[in-house]
Scaffold this motif. Structure first.
Motif, PDB file in Angstrom:
ATOM      1  N   HIS A 193      -6.009   2.646  -6.290  1.00 48.58           N
ATOM      2  CA  HIS A 193      -5.938   2.434  -4.843  1.00 48.58           C
ATOM      3  C   HIS A 193      -4.693   3.031  -4.202  1.00 48.58           C
ATOM      4  CE1 HIS A 193      -9.291  -0.326  -5.298  1.00 48.58           C
ATOM      5  NE2 HIS A 193      -8.630  -0.865  -6.306  1.00 48.58           N
ATOM      6  N   PRO A 208       0.837  -1.203   0.000  1.00 47.48           N
ATOM      7  CA  PRO A 208       0.000   0.000   0.000  1.00 47.48           C
ATOM      8  C   PRO A 208       0.876   1.258   0.000  1.00 47.48           C
ATOM      9  CG  PRO A 208      -0.674  -1.532   1.720  1.00 47.48           C
ATOM     10  CD  PRO A 208       0.611  -2.035   1.188  1.00 47.48           C
ATOM     11  N   ARG A 268      -2.504  11.989  -1.240  1.00 49.84           N
ATOM     12  CA  ARG A 268      -2.820  13.103  -0.336  1.00 49.84           C
ATOM     13  C   ARG A 268      -2.304  14.388  -0.953  1.00 49.84           C
ATOM     14  NH1 ARG A 268      -2.710  10.690   5.690  1.00 49.84           N
ATOM     15  NH2 ARG A 268      -3.397   8.607   5.079  1.00 49.84           N
ATOM     16  N   ASP A 314      -3.196   5.922  -2.058  1.00 51.95           N
ATOM     17  CA  ASP A 314      -3.699   6.897  -1.101  1.00 51.95           C
ATOM     18  C   ASP A 314      -3.039   8.247  -1.406  1.00 51.95           C
ATOM     19  OD1 ASP A 314      -4.593   8.210   1.170  1.00 51.95           O
ATOM     20  OD2 ASP A 314      -3.026   7.330   2.445  1.00 51.95           O
TER      21      ASP A 314
END
Lengths: 429, 519
Positions: free
Chosen positions: A197, A166, A201, A199
């Motif tokens: 997928h 991730p 920011r 993340d």
């Protein structure tokens, strides 16, 4: 017999070596690299990590190519250059004499003095050694944070993602690569990153990197005060020329090695090309330091001419570049700025699937095409280049869009939709 | 924080480890395969129709579920993640095992069909072949042979893996259409139509399989069976001849050899579907290219001479002389045309073509003077034919061609041995509108194109120097263009003038530096 020494075996150095050999069959040519035995395609390192290829596949020439062309390869690090005696001092202690010297040492990843930036598990992605480090760290990584929203950052995200790690990406701007891409394109790519997928920011910056008791990264803090647990931090906030070994050599440097248009430094018989070279005066709208595969290749071609006694200037034609953001291919020709400059306007079309887009930038006083951004549609370099060079009117370009299409056969074509969308939108004074 | 972490890791988008659904699908498919396998070990079911349906159904469902789970839960795009990490696709233990199992299957199929359950001398089939009896009875009204069983499995493989391929490349309409085409031709033309023809008492004929791939097309028994079958038989014979001398040259001129090799051909169909996971294993070395030129041209010369020998053995004296001298004139003409088209580029490729043409001419003349009906050049013609069938038709195209997929890549036969590919390739190189265009200066030398070329062409070496790719071996599968991350390659048909772009000017530098180099 002249001995031409090239420091660096990347695209600039390797291209120069090949072209020097074509021009001069007699001279001795030596390429020195600390990084690898053979020239490889740096842009392909990501595919090795993702398991698409093995490292050998990134090498554009078979290993015996170099000896067949009498290009001597030396695996060593140059510690210092003595321009008076025309000598190089190597890490192994060996001293090499040269008649002509080409500096093609490339770049190093930027680090901006963040607290904790030297912890274990913090790295950039540029060299083969960086890739090996990533291989090592990623084996013990549950989550990674990537700092910086640029071309290397998104590649690194795709790489880690392919290994099912991730990824959180911290991007300073309000959308991915918004300092280069106009808002719409930037937003589209941001959406695509999230679709994979990641993340993402936005408007987030790194404050500090925290380590565990072994000195290995355990988390990062953002300027907003968020703490994100991670075992790997990828610093992908650009690169700078790799020239620190030139200190005291008398070769003039600024950000990079200062060169004139013939890629000569201030010292006779010393040249520089590729990422590490800096134009004393930037060419047109280009940056003085160009860190792109293509400019490295083009400078390599030019510097070979000058080393071999022909006087040729580095005179790049229209800017072009390309990239792939996960599944979306990107090609750009001419200048497309993130914010339009004076007397500039553009037409923008985006497909409803959010994966194809086209922007045509033109001059609002005479209508001439200035730049093209294409996403998810392949365009012909030759056609776009000639449109821009010949200052073709935007309306003519829109009419002739089909001639630039380079998509594979049977692909759905969008020219009609694009024309319809653009109709009546050009604003020329 | 923690929550988000979990949600992301649960998505498991493109891992190269299999999730539960994928594992289940693989297990189901393997179970279907295992059912086939145990019959191969002599187990005979009481209800073959049921068990055949169950095993084929399990394989199909397993393949469909696996493909959907693998590709549809992520956005469309190039998905070669982990290809070099997986044991099966990187010559690991699984790759070797698959290679050995496939090779053994081919050895049994060609030389020991009784072990697959073929009933000898009218005895009923058992085991694997018997499993296909009901399907064979249904299609053509007679028990299955090992070839029927093989054809059915072959078709099944192309359909199942074709489906997977379609999902994998669903964003690429060239790949989509091409794969539907090979699936259609395999199912319709290679499998169903010939069986129906037999049922209607016509000779077995796969319309799309032309000589010299179909090397016994001109044999006396073959020609006679066409001639004995009325108008349709005559049509088949004429159509076969027209394919070779009219249809194929015209299509190859217009579209390159891809119209056949990667859109129609059954060998190509299997390579492009079941063989796709192994395409990167083909050798890109210069030495492999040298070997390829020798071996494919030798096979071609041999296949043609053998056919000439066989045909002359049943022709009358006069017809035989006409055929021989006609061929000599044709070959002379080809030689002159090659010399004309390649006058500026006398390279290894040209030399190989000249050598082949010269060898053919010498061969047919020798046949004319020294062959008798029973002997072609002092060798018993039946022995020669069975030697070719053994070495080329079975050992090369089957055992090495398919059995070695996981070891040498998916197009070994097409690249090193197929005489049809050689002839089409020869035309593609010399006289065709097809080429792969390189897009200006956009190549980054990454090597994806070369790595994924199943024919072992070093595509990058052309792309990075701005040249177009015009190679006789290129089957036009279009994968180089698909995997290129920078939009550099495009398969195109256009004017044959300057299609090679042999003196490319890179776009990028204002001056054409190649001019300086030449000065």
């Amino acid at each position: 017999m002249d001995h031409i020494v090239i420091i660096g075996n990347g695209i600039a150095g390797a291209t120069a070596a090949r072209h020097i050999r074509k021009l001069d069959n007699a001279c001795r040519i030596t390429m020195i690299s600390e990084e690898t035995d053979y020239f490889f395609s740096r842009t392909a390192l990501m595919y090795v990590f993702m398991g698409h290829m093995q490292f050998e596949h990134t090498q554009p020439y078979e290993n015996d190519f170099w000896s067949r062309n009498r290009l001597e390869l030396l695996r060593d690090r140059v510690m210092a250059v003595d321009t008076d005696r025309k000598e190089l001092r190597l890490q192994t202690g060996e001293v090499i004499r040269y008649h002509k010297l080409l500096l093609a040492t490339g770049s190093l990843p930027n680090k901006f003095g963040w607290p904790g930036q030297d912890h274990q598990g913090v790295q950039g992605l540029y060299s083969k050694q960086d890739l090996e480090l990533l291989e090592e760290y990623s084996a013990t990584t549950e989550r990674a944070v990537i700092v910086g929203g640029g071309l290397i950052g998104i590649e690194l995200a795709e790489m880690l993602h392919s290994r099912n790690i991730p990824v959180t990406m911290l991007v300073r701007e309000k959308n991915f690569w918004n300092s280069v891409l106009p808002d719409e394109e930037s937003a589209m790519i941001s959406r695509h990153i999230k679709e994979h997928h990641i993340d993402l920011r936005l408007e987030s910056e790194l404050e500090e990197i925290l380590a565990d008791s072994n000195g290995r990264v355990k988390a990062i803090k953002t300027k907003k005060g968020e703490e994100i647990e991670c075992q790997l931090v990828g610093l992908t906030v650009g690169v700078h020329p790799n020239i620190s070994f030139l200190e005291g050599s008398g070769i003039e440097t600024n950000k990079g090695v200062l060169v004139n248009r013939r890629l000569e430094t201030n010292v006779p018989d010393v040249y520089a090309a590729g990422d590490c070279a800096e134009q004393r005066q930037a060419i047109g709208e280009r940056k003085a330091v160009e860190q792109v595969w293509y400019t490295g290749r083009m400078m390599g071609e030019v510097v070979a001419q000058n080393i071999c006694g022909k006087r040729v200037e580095y005179a790049p034609d229209n800017w072009f570049n390309s990239a792939k953001f996960f599944d979306i291919e990107y090609q750009t020709y001419g200048w497309v700025w993130s914010k339009p400059k004076e007397n500039e306007a553009s037409l923008y079309w985006e497909h409803q699937d959010g994966k194809k887009a086209l922007r045509l930038v033109y001059n609002t006083t005479n209508g001439a095409l200035l730049g093209v951004n294409a996403f998810g549609i392949r365009l012909r370099h030759e056609v776009c280049d000639s449109w821009i060079r010949q200052k073709v009117h935007i309306n003519e370009v829109v009419k002739a869009l089909e001639t630039a299409n380079f998509d594979p056969e049977f692909y759905r074509r969008h020219e009609k939709a694009i024309r319809k969308h653009f109709k009546g939108r050009t604003a020329i004074a | 924080m923690e929550k988000e972490y979990i949600s992301i890791s649960l998505a498991k988008p493109d891992t190269h480890q299999l999730d539960a659904v994928q594992k289940g699908a693989v297990a189901l498919g393997l179970t279907g395969l295992a059912l086939l396998l145990i019959t191969a070990f002599g187990v005979t079911f009481s209800n073959n129709a049921l068990w055949l349906a169950i095993s084929i159904g399990a394989i199909m469902v397993g393949a469909v579920v696996y493909a959907q789970r693998t590709y549809l839960n992520q956005p469309a795009g190039i998905r070669n993640n982990g290809v070099y990490f997986k044991s099966l696709t990187s010559r690991g233990a699984l790759g070797w095992m698959a290679g050995i199992v496939l090779t053994l299957f081919y050895i049994l199929l060609y030389w020991y069909p009784q072990y697959l359950g073929l009933g000898k001398d009218g005895a009923p089939n058992t085991g694997l072949v018997a499993l296909f009896d009901p399907l064979s009875q249904f299609l053509k009204g007679e028990p299955a042979s090992q070839w029927f069983m093989y054809g059915a499995l072959y078709t099944l493989a192309i359909l199942a893996f074709g489906f997977k391929f379609i999902l994998k490349y669903r964003h690429n309409r060239y790949q989509l259409f091409r794969t539907i085409s090979v699936m259609f031709f395999q199912l319709g033309f290679a499998f169903l139509l010939p069986e129906f023809l037999i049922r209607l008492n016509y000779p077995y004929n796969d319309f799309k399989e032309m000589w010299p791939l179909n090397y016994d097309f001109f044999d006396e028994w073959s020609v006679n069976s066409f001639l004995d079958s009325g108008n349709l038989g005559l049509f088949m014979l004429l159509f076969g001849v027209a394919m070779i001398f009219i249809i194929s040259p015209v299509l190859t001129y217009l579209y390159g050899k891809r119209w056949y090799c990667s859109w129609v051909c059954g060998c190509g169909g299997l390579a492009e579907t079941a063989g796709d996971p192994f395409r990167h294993l083909s050798s890109k070395k210069l030495s492999a290219w040298r070997l390829e030129r020798w071996s494919i041209h030798l096979v071609t010369v041999f296949a043609i001479l053998m056919t000439v020998g066989v045909v002359t053995s049943y022709l009358s004296e006069v017809a035989r002389a006409q055929l021989i001298w006609g061929l000599v004139i044709l070959l002379l003409l080809i030689g002159v045309l090659v010399a004309f088209f390649r006058r500026k580029h006398f390279n290894g490729q040209t030399r190989a073509i000249f050598l082949s043409v010269a060898a053919l001419m010498a061969g047919v003349v020798l046949i004319h003077y020294f062959a008798t009906p029973a002997k072609i050049l002092f060798v018993d013609s039946q022995k020669l034919r069975s030697a070719y069938g053994f070495a080329i038709g079975a050992a090369f195209s089957g055992v090495i061609g398919v059995g070695f997929y996981p070891l040498l890549g998916s197009r070994v036969w097409c690249r090193f041995g197929c005489p049809m590919a050689a002839i089409l390739g020869f035309q593609q190189r010399i006289f065709s509108r097809f080429r792969i265009t390189t897009n200006g200066g956009q190549c980054i030398s990454c090597g994806n194109c070369s790595t994924y070329c199943e024919m072992g062409i070093d595509v990058r070496s052309y792309a990075q120097s701005g040249q177009n790719i015009v190679r006789s071996s290129c089957v036009g599968c279009g994968i180089c263009s698909a995997v290129c991350p920078r939009g550099v390659l495009k398969l195109e048909n256009g004017s044959p003038n300057n299609r090679m772009k042999e003196d490319p000017a890179f776009i990028g530098n204002a001056d054409n530096l190649m001019e300086y180099i030449k000065k």
